[in-house]
Design a protein around this motif. Sequence first.
Motif, PDB file in Angstrom:
ATOM      1  N   GLU A 298      -3.188   4.179 -12.407  1.00 53.25           N
ATOM      2  CA  GLU A 298      -3.972   3.512 -13.451  1.00 53.25           C
ATOM      3  C   GLU A 298      -4.974   2.508 -12.900  1.00 53.25           C
ATOM      4  O   GLU A 298      -6.082   2.396 -13.407  1.00 53.25           O
ATOM      5  N   PHE A 299      -4.584   1.745 -11.859  1.00 52.27           N
ATOM      6  CA  PHE A 299      -5.379   0.593 -11.422  1.00 52.27           C
ATOM      7  C   PHE A 299      -5.829   0.628  -9.966  1.00 52.27           C
ATOM      8  O   PHE A 299      -6.499  -0.291  -9.514  1.00 52.27           O
ATOM      9  N   GLY A 300      -5.444   1.648  -9.204  1.00 54.31           N
ATOM     10  CA  GLY A 300      -5.822   1.702  -7.796  1.00 54.31           C
ATOM     11  C   GLY A 300      -4.891   0.852  -6.945  1.00 54.31           C
ATOM     12  O   GLY A 300      -3.759   0.569  -7.331  1.00 54.31           O
ATOM     13  N   ASN A 301      -5.387   0.432  -5.792  1.00 54.78           N
ATOM     14  CA  ASN A 301      -4.566  -0.371  -4.884  1.00 54.78           C
ATOM     15  C   ASN A 301      -4.353  -1.771  -5.459  1.00 54.78           C
ATOM     16  O   ASN A 301      -5.287  -2.361  -6.005  1.00 54.78           O
ATOM     17  N   PRO A 302      -3.142  -2.316  -5.326  1.00 48.60           N
ATOM     18  CA  PRO A 302      -2.872  -3.653  -5.864  1.00 48.60           C
ATOM     19  C   PRO A 302      -3.575  -4.742  -5.045  1.00 48.60           C
ATOM     20  O   PRO A 302      -3.857  -4.555  -3.863  1.00 48.60           O
ATOM     21  N   GLN A 303      -3.834  -5.879  -5.710  1.00 52.79           N
ATOM     22  CA  GLN A 303      -4.425  -7.017  -5.006  1.00 52.79           C
ATOM     23  C   GLN A 303      -3.385  -7.746  -4.168  1.00 52.79           C
ATOM     24  O   GLN A 303      -3.728  -8.388  -3.188  1.00 52.79           O
ATOM     25  N   GLU A 304      -2.111  -7.678  -4.552  1.00 52.46           N
ATOM     26  CA  GLU A 304      -1.056  -8.366  -3.813  1.00 52.46           C
ATOM     27  C   GLU A 304       0.125  -7.427  -3.594  1.00 52.46           C
ATOM     28  O   GLU A 304       0.474  -6.658  -4.473  1.00 52.46           O
ATOM     29  N   ARG A 305       0.703  -7.532  -2.406  1.00 55.05           N
ATOM     30  CA  ARG A 305       1.960  -6.844  -2.084  1.00 55.05           C
ATOM     31  C   ARG A 305       2.876  -7.880  -1.454  1.00 55.05           C
ATOM     32  O   ARG A 305       2.442  -8.661  -0.620  1.00 55.05           O
TER      33      ARG A 305
ATOM     34  N   ASP B 161       5.421   2.133  -8.902  1.00 58.59           N
ATOM     35  CA  ASP B 161       4.247   1.903  -8.056  1.00 58.59           C
ATOM     36  C   ASP B 161       3.222   3.029  -8.229  1.00 58.59           C
ATOM     37  O   ASP B 161       2.022   2.773  -8.341  1.00 58.59           O
ATOM     38  N   GLU B 162       3.694   4.259  -8.283  1.00 59.43           N
ATOM     39  CA  GLU B 162       2.792   5.404  -8.473  1.00 59.43           C
ATOM     40  C   GLU B 162       2.075   5.324  -9.814  1.00 59.43           C
ATOM     41  O   GLU B 162       0.877   5.605  -9.906  1.00 59.43           O
ATOM     42  N   ILE B 163       2.793   4.956 -10.862  1.00 64.19           N
ATOM     43  CA  ILE B 163       2.184   4.821 -12.191  1.00 64.19           C
ATOM     44  C   ILE B 163       1.078   3.774 -12.160  1.00 64.19           C
ATOM     45  O   ILE B 163      -0.048   4.020 -12.612  1.00 64.19           O
ATOM     46  N   LEU B 164       1.376   2.602 -11.616  1.00 65.62           N
ATOM     47  CA  LEU B 164       0.382   1.531 -11.590  1.00 65.62           C
ATOM     48  C   LEU B 164      -0.800   1.866 -10.701  1.00 65.62           C
ATOM     49  O   LEU B 164      -1.952   1.595 -11.050  1.00 65.62           O
ATOM     50  N   MET B 165      -0.542   2.481  -9.549  1.00 67.44           N
ATOM     51  CA  MET B 165      -1.640   2.840  -8.658  1.00 67.44           C
ATOM     52  C   MET B 165      -2.530   3.910  -9.279  1.00 67.44           C
ATOM     53  O   MET B 165      -3.746   3.892  -9.091  1.00 67.44           O
TER      54      MET B 165
ATOM     55  N   HIS C  16       9.184  -8.025  -0.195  1.00 67.33           N
ATOM     56  CA  HIS C  16      10.364  -7.412  -0.808  1.00 67.33           C
ATOM     57  C   HIS C  16      10.021  -6.204  -1.676  1.00 67.33           C
ATOM     58  O   HIS C  16      10.850  -5.728  -2.433  1.00 67.33           O
ATOM     59  N   GLY C  17       8.779  -5.711  -1.612  1.00 66.72           N
ATOM     60  CA  GLY C  17       8.430  -4.472  -2.268  1.00 66.72           C
ATOM     61  C   GLY C  17       7.638  -4.590  -3.553  1.00 66.72           C
ATOM     62  O   GLY C  17       7.070  -3.614  -4.014  1.00 66.72           O
ATOM     63  N   MET C  18       7.608  -5.764  -4.145  1.00 64.47           N
ATOM     64  CA  MET C  18       6.872  -5.910  -5.401  1.00 64.47           C
ATOM     65  C   MET C  18       5.372  -5.913  -5.124  1.00 64.47           C
ATOM     66  O   MET C  18       4.934  -6.251  -4.035  1.00 64.47           O
ATOM     67  N   MET C  19       4.597  -5.506  -6.130  1.00 66.75           N
ATOM     68  CA  MET C  19       3.146  -5.524  -6.011  1.00 66.75           C
ATOM     69  C   MET C  19       2.554  -6.028  -7.311  1.00 66.75           C
ATOM     70  O   MET C  19       3.198  -5.968  -8.359  1.00 66.75           O
ATOM     71  N   ALA C  20       1.311  -6.547  -7.236  1.00 66.13           N
ATOM     72  CA  ALA C  20       0.706  -7.152  -8.419  1.00 66.13           C
ATOM     73  C   ALA C  20      -0.780  -6.824  -8.511  1.00 66.13           C
ATOM     74  O   ALA C  20      -1.467  -6.684  -7.503  1.00 66.13           O
ATOM     75  N   TYR C  21      -1.236  -6.723  -9.747  1.00 64.08           N
ATOM     76  CA  TYR C  21      -2.643  -6.580 -10.088  1.00 64.08           C
ATOM     77  C   TYR C  21      -3.044  -7.839 -10.836  1.00 64.08           C
ATOM     78  O   TYR C  21      -2.374  -8.230 -11.791  1.00 64.08           O
ATOM     79  N   ILE C  22      -4.130  -8.471 -10.402  1.00 61.48           N
ATOM     80  CA  ILE C  22      -4.565  -9.718 -10.998  1.00 61.48           C
ATOM     81  C   ILE C  22      -5.835  -9.461 -11.810  1.00 61.48           C
ATOM     82  O   ILE C  22      -6.777  -8.821 -11.323  1.00 61.48           O
ATOM     83  N   PHE C  23      -5.819  -9.931 -13.044  1.00 59.74           N
ATOM     84  CA  PHE C  23      -6.949  -9.796 -13.957  1.00 59.74           C
ATOM     85  C   PHE C  23      -7.337 -11.182 -14.462  1.00 59.74           C
ATOM     86  O   PHE C  23      -6.534 -12.117 -14.367  1.00 59.74           O
ATOM     87  N   PRO C  24      -8.519 -11.337 -15.032  1.00 62.87           N
ATOM     88  CA  PRO C  24      -8.891 -12.641 -15.584  1.00 62.87           C
ATOM     89  C   PRO C  24      -7.917 -13.132 -16.662  1.00 62.87           C
ATOM     90  O   PRO C  24      -7.704 -14.326 -16.818  1.00 62.87           O
ATOM     91  N   TRP C  25      -7.285 -12.230 -17.374  1.00 64.33           N
ATOM     92  CA  TRP C  25      -6.376 -12.602 -18.464  1.00 64.33           C
ATOM     93  C   TRP C  25      -4.929 -12.769 -18.017  1.00 64.33           C
ATOM     94  O   TRP C  25      -4.094 -13.285 -18.752  1.00 64.33           O
ATOM     95  N   GLY C  26      -4.571 -12.296 -16.812  1.00 64.45           N
ATOM     96  CA  GLY C  26      -3.174 -12.398 -16.366  1.00 64.45           C
ATOM     97  C   GLY C  26      -2.860 -11.412 -15.258  1.00 64.45           C
ATOM     98  O   GLY C  26      -3.718 -11.056 -14.461  1.00 64.45           O
TER      99      GLY C  26
END
Length: 86
Positions: free
Chosen positions: A46-53, A40-44, A56-66
């Motif tokens: 690189e990309f800031g706060n995730p669009q989805e949490r 989570d620290e690595i992704l945050m 159960h703890g998973m988080m996601a970043y959504i982009f036009p490509w995936g």
Amino acid sequence: MLGRPAAARLSFFREELKKFSFILLDRDGAEPDQVQRHYDEILMAEFGNPQERYPHGMMAYIFPWGRIETAFDLHNNQWSILLSWT
């Protein structure tokens, strides 16, 4: 991967690559919740706060490509970072 040893998995649908996931091997032996926080620290960073949490703890970043997300494999009791596209 990210300057560290890693293991990667490629997932295909028919003959088309659809997903790429990896685990950082320098976290072997760490508790799953420690690995999750690290990813989570690595992704945050690189990309800031995730669009989805998810609850159960998973988080996601959504982009036009995936998507880029943290994922937990119950079978292996292991966290990974997953990239998927459409």
